[in-house]
Design a protein around this motif. Structure first.
Motif, PDB file in Angstrom:
ATOM      1  N   UNK A 182     -32.015  48.608  35.045  1.00 52.49           N
ATOM      2  CA  UNK A 182     -30.692  48.776  35.663  1.00 52.49           C
ATOM      3  C   UNK A 182     -30.729  48.712  37.186  1.00 52.49           C
ATOM      4  N   UNK A 183     -31.878  49.075  37.787  1.00 54.08           N
ATOM      5  CA  UNK A 183     -31.944  49.044  39.245  1.00 54.08           C
ATOM      6  C   UNK A 183     -32.046  47.605  39.764  1.00 54.08           C
ATOM      7  N   UNK A 184     -32.198  46.655  38.838  1.00 51.06           N
ATOM      8  CA  UNK A 184     -32.114  45.227  39.213  1.00 51.06           C
ATOM      9  C   UNK A 184     -30.760  44.667  38.766  1.00 51.06           C
ATOM     10  N   UNK A 185     -29.777  45.551  38.658  1.00 57.59           N
ATOM     11  CA  UNK A 185     -28.397  45.191  38.310  1.00 57.59           C
ATOM     12  C   UNK A 185     -28.228  44.693  36.872  1.00 57.59           C
ATOM     13  N   UNK A 186     -29.099  45.144  35.967  1.00 54.49           N
ATOM     14  CA  UNK A 186     -28.911  44.802  34.551  1.00 54.49           C
ATOM     15  C   UNK A 186     -28.026  45.862  33.892  1.00 54.49           C
ATOM     16  N   UNK A 187     -27.169  45.423  32.962  1.00 59.11           N
ATOM     17  CA  UNK A 187     -26.349  46.389  32.202  1.00 59.11           C
ATOM     18  C   UNK A 187     -27.203  47.096  31.146  1.00 59.11           C
ATOM     19  N   UNK A 188     -28.424  46.592  30.907  1.00 54.58           N
ATOM     20  CA  UNK A 188     -29.382  47.216  29.967  1.00 54.58           C
ATOM     21  C   UNK A 188     -28.709  47.587  28.646  1.00 54.58           C
ATOM     22  N   UNK A 189     -27.957  46.654  28.108  1.00 58.87           N
ATOM     23  CA  UNK A 189     -27.154  46.909  26.909  1.00 58.87           C
ATOM     24  C   UNK A 189     -27.988  47.478  25.764  1.00 58.87           C
ATOM     25  N   UNK A 190     -29.146  46.862  25.504  1.00 62.40           N
ATOM     26  CA  UNK A 190     -29.888  47.248  24.301  1.00 62.40           C
ATOM     27  C   UNK A 190     -30.504  48.638  24.439  1.00 62.40           C
ATOM     28  N   UNK A 191     -30.989  48.971  25.639  1.00 57.64           N
ATOM     29  CA  UNK A 191     -31.570  50.314  25.813  1.00 57.64           C
ATOM     30  C   UNK A 191     -30.468  51.365  25.827  1.00 57.64           C
ATOM     31  N   UNK A 218     -22.221  53.223  28.202  1.00 54.86           N
ATOM     32  CA  UNK A 218     -21.786  52.350  27.105  1.00 54.86           C
ATOM     33  C   UNK A 218     -22.654  51.084  27.043  1.00 54.86           C
ATOM     34  N   UNK A 219     -23.109  50.711  25.857  1.00 56.28           N
ATOM     35  CA  UNK A 219     -23.810  49.420  25.738  1.00 56.28           C
ATOM     36  C   UNK A 219     -22.815  48.292  26.025  1.00 56.28           C
ATOM     37  N   UNK A 220     -22.923  47.700  27.179  1.00 45.22           N
ATOM     38  CA  UNK A 220     -21.935  46.697  27.606  1.00 45.22           C
ATOM     39  C   UNK A 220     -22.379  45.299  27.197  1.00 45.22           C
ATOM     40  N   UNK A 221     -21.598  44.670  26.307  1.00 45.80           N
ATOM     41  CA  UNK A 221     -21.909  43.288  25.927  1.00 45.80           C
ATOM     42  C   UNK A 221     -20.632  42.453  25.975  1.00 45.80           C
ATOM     43  N   UNK A 222     -20.701  41.234  25.475  1.00 44.12           N
ATOM     44  CA  UNK A 222     -19.562  40.323  25.535  1.00 44.12           C
ATOM     45  C   UNK A 222     -18.319  40.960  24.903  1.00 44.12           C
ATOM     46  N   UNK A 228     -20.975  40.910  33.093  1.00 47.65           N
ATOM     47  CA  UNK A 228     -21.429  42.125  32.393  1.00 47.65           C
ATOM     48  C   UNK A 228     -22.788  42.541  32.963  1.00 47.65           C
ATOM     49  N   UNK A 229     -22.756  43.132  34.149  1.00 51.79           N
ATOM     50  CA  UNK A 229     -24.013  43.512  34.803  1.00 51.79           C
ATOM     51  C   UNK A 229     -24.012  45.004  35.118  1.00 51.79           C
ATOM     52  N   UNK A 230     -24.984  45.439  35.901  1.00 56.61           N
ATOM     53  CA  UNK A 230     -25.114  46.860  36.229  1.00 56.61           C
ATOM     54  C   UNK A 230     -23.907  47.417  36.972  1.00 56.61           C
TER      55      UNK A 230
END
Length: 256
Positions: free
Chosen positions: A160-169, A199-203, A220-222
């Motif tokens: 997430x600190x690289x701006x990922x929404x980390x949906x799966x984790x 929230x797991x953020x996806x499409x 859909x990013x961090x």
């Protein structure tokens, strides 16, 4: 669709009740960890299933079942007691870009986490903040790859600190931390609280959140996740990610 906050809350609470229900399990990867009763088996099966949770849901479930089968239906025992030669059977495994080499790396990293860091819950709890686990996920990734590893496998654990929404984790964490009393989410991690979840953020959830005015950011990013977190906490500060059921259900089952 612009609803007043109170109307929006009522609308979404109704959808949570509809979808946060054991019937939800039948078509969701959460069914894999539900095959187990021991805490470590549940969390490992959940972590592996969540890791490959992208693409077609039928193939996710099929391949997650295959992962558990390759671990002799005893994930914790296999991970903590395997010999190097036992890993050879994992080599043919493939789900999208996650292959047998990645799977072997995951088994080694999980073994390291249980032997040297008191298990998954302990690692995620260590850097938890009052209302966020995004820093925990970043730290978890560092620990996961502290041992010698394949460079390519790093892309299968989001940061997430690289701006990922980390949906799966974030989905995995919802399963582990949130106790819904409805038999869907497990709530077996007592050291963390549902109020810290994202929230797991996806499409699907992203599109529905935008239509409902909960989210304005296009990607859909961090940053989008932080915006959605804020909006959902206004609706329920103690259990914001229960709305994942509503957003996902509206998107996938109702084509909202």
């Amino acid at each position: 669709m612009k609803l007043k906050t109170s109307e929006l809350k009522d609308f979404l609470d109704e959808k949570v009740m509809l979808y946060n229900h054991p019937k939800f399990i039948e078509s969701d990867p959460i069914q894999i960890p539900h095959k187990f009763s021991k805490k470590e088996d549940i969390e490992i099966a959940a972590f592996l299933s969540a890791t490959i949770a992208w693409g077609n849901r039928k193939s996710i479930i099929k391949n997650a079942n295959k992962m558990v089968e390759l671990l002799d239906h005893s994930p914790f025992e296999f991970i903590t007691q395997h010999e190097d030669t036992d890993l050879e059977r994992l080599e043919p495994f493939v789900h999208r870009t996650f292959n047998g080499n990645d799977f072997m790396q995951f088994v080694k990293s999980l073994k390291y986490i249980y032997e040297k860091h008191n298990g998954l819950e302990a690692v995620f709890s260590m850097h938890a903040e009052k209302d966020s686990l995004q820093n925990s996920i970043h730290h978890f990734k560092k620990v996961f790859f502290e041992i010698p590893h394949l460079e390519r496998t790093q892309k299968h654990v989001s940061d997430p600190l690289k701006n990922s929404a980390a949906k799966r984790i974030n989905m995995f964490l919802r399963w582990m931390v949130r106790n819904d009393n409805n038999g869907v989410d497990f709530g077996i991690w007592q050291s963390l609280s549902p109020s810290q979840l994202s929230c797991p953020l996806d499409v699907h959830s992203g599109n529905v959140a935008r239509k409902l005015g909960l989210l304005t950011r296009k990607q859909n990013d961090g940053k989008a996740l932080a915006e959605l977190d804020k909006a959902l906490r206004k609706l329920d500060v103690s259990d914001p990610v229960k709305y994942d059921f509503a957003l996902f259900g509206l998107g996938v089952f109702e084509g909202f």
